[in-house]
Design a protein around this motif. Structure first.
Motif, short mmCIF file in Angstrom:
data_model
loop_
_atom_site.label_atom_id
_atom_site.label_comp_id
_atom_site.label_asym_id
_atom_site.label_seq_id
_atom_site.Cartn_x
_atom_site.Cartn_y
_atom_site.Cartn_z
N ASP A 1 8.41 -5.75 -1.66
CA ASP A 1 9.27 -4.62 -2.04
C ASP A 1 8.99 -3.45 -1.10
OD1 ASP A 1 6.80 -3.67 -2.90
OD2 ASP A 1 7.24 -3.90 -5.02
N THR A 2 9.68 -2.35 -1.33
CA THR A 2 9.60 -1.21 -0.42
C THR A 2 8.20 -0.62 -0.37
OG1 THR A 2 11.91 -0.71 -0.88
CG2 THR A 2 10.61 1.01 0.16
N LEU A 3 7.54 -0.50 -1.53
CA LEU A 3 6.20 0.08 -1.53
C LEU A 3 5.24 -0.77 -0.71
CD1 LEU A 3 4.25 2.24 -2.44
CD2 LEU A 3 3.88 0.95 -4.55
N SER A 4 5.35 -2.09 -0.82
CA SER A 4 4.50 -2.97 -0.01
C SER A 4 4.73 -2.73 1.47
CB SER A 4 4.77 -4.44 -0.36
OG SER A 4 4.26 -4.76 -1.62
N LEU A 5 6.00 -2.59 1.84
CA LEU A 5 6.32 -2.34 3.24
C LEU A 5 5.68 -1.04 3.73
CD1 LEU A 5 7.92 -2.92 5.86
CD2 LEU A 5 9.84 -1.69 4.83
N VAL A 6 5.79 0.01 2.93
CA VAL A 6 5.25 1.31 3.33
C VAL A 6 3.72 1.26 3.41
CG1 VAL A 6 5.05 3.74 2.69
CG2 VAL A 6 7.21 2.56 2.36
N GLU A 7 3.09 0.62 2.43
CA GLU A 7 1.64 0.51 2.44
C GLU A 7 1.17 -0.31 3.64
OE1 GLU A 7 -0.50 1.99 0.68
OE2 GLU A 7 0.53 2.69 -1.12
N PHE A 8 1.91 -1.36 3.99
CA PHE A 8 1.56 -2.16 5.16
C PHE A 8 1.67 -1.33 6.43
CE2 PHE A 8 2.78 -4.93 8.70
CZ PHE A 8 1.73 -5.83 8.70
N MET A 9 2.77 -0.55 6.54
CA MET A 9 2.96 0.30 7.71
C MET A 9 1.87 1.36 7.81
SD MET A 9 7.11 0.79 7.77
CE MET A 9 7.04 1.83 9.22
N ASP A 10 1.46 1.88 6.65
CA ASP A 10 0.41 2.90 6.64
C ASP A 10 -0.91 2.31 7.15
OD1 ASP A 10 -0.65 5.44 6.17
OD2 ASP A 10 -1.27 4.93 4.14
N ALA A 11 -1.23 1.08 6.70
CA ALA A 11 -2.45 0.41 7.16
C ALA A 11 -2.36 0.11 8.66
CB ALA A 11 -2.66 -0.89 6.38
N TRP A 12 -1.20 -0.33 9.09
CA TRP A 12 -0.95 -0.63 10.51
C TRP A 12 -1.13 0.63 11.36
CZ3 TRP A 12 4.62 -2.21 12.40
CH2 TRP A 12 4.58 -2.51 13.77
N ALA A 13 -0.54 1.74 10.87
CA ALA A 13 -0.62 3.01 11.60
C ALA A 13 -2.06 3.51 11.68
CB ALA A 13 0.27 4.05 10.94
N ALA A 14 -2.81 3.36 10.59
CA ALA A 14 -4.21 3.79 10.58
C ALA A 14 -5.01 3.00 11.62
CB ALA A 14 -4.82 3.60 9.19
N THR A 15 -4.72 1.71 11.74
CA THR A 15 -5.39 0.89 12.74
C THR A 15 -5.06 1.37 14.15
OG1 THR A 15 -5.31 -1.02 11.26
CG2 THR A 15 -5.70 -1.48 13.59
N CYS A 16 -3.80 1.74 14.36
CA CYS A 16 -3.39 2.26 15.68
C CYS A 16 -4.10 3.57 16.02
CB CYS A 16 -1.87 2.48 15.70
SG CYS A 16 -0.91 0.96 15.68
N ARG A 17 -4.44 4.34 14.99
CA ARG A 17 -5.15 5.61 15.22
C ARG A 17 -6.64 5.39 15.33
NH1 ARG A 17 -2.15 7.13 10.64
NH2 ARG A 17 -4.11 7.40 9.49
N GLY A 18 -7.08 4.15 15.16
CA GLY A 18 -8.51 3.86 15.23
C GLY A 18 -9.25 4.20 13.97
N GLU A 19 -8.52 4.26 12.84
CA GLU A 19 -9.14 4.60 11.56
C GLU A 19 -9.09 3.40 10.62
OE1 GLU A 19 -7.06 7.93 10.00
OE2 GLU A 19 -7.27 9.14 11.82
N ASN A 20 -9.94 3.42 9.62
CA ASN A 20 -9.93 2.38 8.58
C ASN A 20 -9.45 2.99 7.28
OD1 ASN A 20 -11.01 0.24 10.14
ND2 ASN A 20 -13.06 1.15 9.93
N ARG A 21 -8.47 2.35 6.65
CA ARG A 21 -8.02 2.79 5.33
C ARG A 21 -9.06 2.38 4.29
NH1 ARG A 21 -3.72 0.77 2.91
NH2 ARG A 21 -2.68 2.66 2.21
N LYS A 22 -9.17 3.18 3.26
CA LYS A 22 -10.14 2.87 2.21
C LYS A 22 -9.79 1.55 1.53
CE LYS A 22 -11.40 7.67 1.22
NZ LYS A 22 -11.41 8.74 0.21
N SER A 23 -8.51 1.27 1.40
CA SER A 23 -8.10 0.03 0.73
C SER A 23 -6.94 -0.59 1.49
CB SER A 23 -7.69 0.31 -0.72
OG SER A 23 -6.67 1.29 -0.76
N ALA A 24 -7.07 -1.84 1.83
CA ALA A 24 -6.02 -2.57 2.54
C ALA A 24 -5.16 -3.33 1.53
CB ALA A 24 -6.64 -3.53 3.54
#
Length: 278
Positions: free
Chosen positions: A7-30
């Protein structure tokens, strides 16, 4: 994105995790890719009567964006709070009710059919324990049976709004932890969905579907070159589909509404009057 996958929330959360990786950061929860399937294992639904085709519109439909700023939202909330029926309505509830009220007041619905208004409800925070990081399809339709449009004609505009807000709220709040657990045990949701589908396929009811993406962290997705200037979806030309999204500042709501071209002007006129008249 295919809704078969997520669903849409899953897509956004996935993009957020992807973007954090691109910034060299780790999200607290994947995202947890298997969590949703553990609660709701795959089923053979080949005999199901539930079909999205019941809401498909013709090629004349257009999608129009209406921006409800904080002043318009405050005016709608004030109008909806003028009765004991509704206390402290949410912005999603009042915008949904305003749109339904417009279609009822302008005789744009089949008076012979009962009206259903369904909201896509994110079940993740409503489940216990929470499914907050579960990737997949974590939304149920919470449906309100609004009755026939003609039963609202004699009500004053404010009373119509209050009644519709009350019924929308009841439908959304039906999707609670108890409902989710009954779905796990007895598949209550699929049973309810089948009943709604029967009403529509037999021509007894017409349906509105609201999908609220408000509160989803779309404007937090930063790949390293800054936050998005504007987030939107492509048109999804289904009859009576309304998508609600937060504005960039988080204070307003953008409503993407599917309707026929000859309905545009009257809705725009009614929209402009919010806050100036009841």
């Amino acid at each position: 994105m295919s809704h078969v996958v997520a669903d849409t929330l899953s897509l956004v959360e996935f993009m957020d995790a992807w973007a954090a990786t691109c910034r060299g950061e780790n999200r607290k929860s994947a995202p947890e890719f298997g969590a949703m399937a553990r609660y709701f294992p795959a089923q053979d639904l080949s005999d199901s009567n539930v079909s999205p085709s019941l809401l498909m519109g013709d090629d004349k439909l257009v999608t129009k964006r209406f921006v409800f700023d904080k002043e318009k939202l405050a005016a709608l909330k004030q109008a909806a709070t003028g009765s004991d029926i509704v206390k402290d309505p949410t912005r999603v509830e009042v915008v949904s009710a305003f749109i339904l009220k417009y279609f009822i007041e302008n005789n744009l619905l089949d008076a012979k059919k009962s009206l259903l208004a369904a909201h896509m409800v994110n079940i993740r925070p409503r489940a216990s324990p929470s499914l907050e990081n579960a990737f997949g399809n974590g939304c149920f339709l919470g449906a309100a049976e609004l009755g026939h449009p003609d039963q609202y004609y004699s009500l004053p505009a404010v009373a119509k709004l209050q009644e519709l807000v009350s019924k929308v709220r009841r439908a959304i709040r039906t999707i609670n932890d108890e409902y989710i657990r009954e779905t796990e045990r007895e598949d209550r949701y699929l049973s309810d969905l089948g009943k709604l589908s029967d009403l529509m396929s037999e021509g007894e009811a017409d349906g509105f579907v609201f999908s609220s993406w408000c509160g989803f962290p779309m404007y937090e997705v930063d790949f390293g070159w800054g936050r998005p200037v504007w987030v939107c979806t492509t048109p999804l030309l289904m009859k009576h589909l309304v998508i609600l999204m937060s504005t960039r500042d988080g204070n307003g709501i953008e409503a993407l509404i599917n309707l026929l071209p000859n309905q545009l002007q009257s809705l725009e006129n009614q929209f402009k009057l919010i806050g100036t008249t009841n």
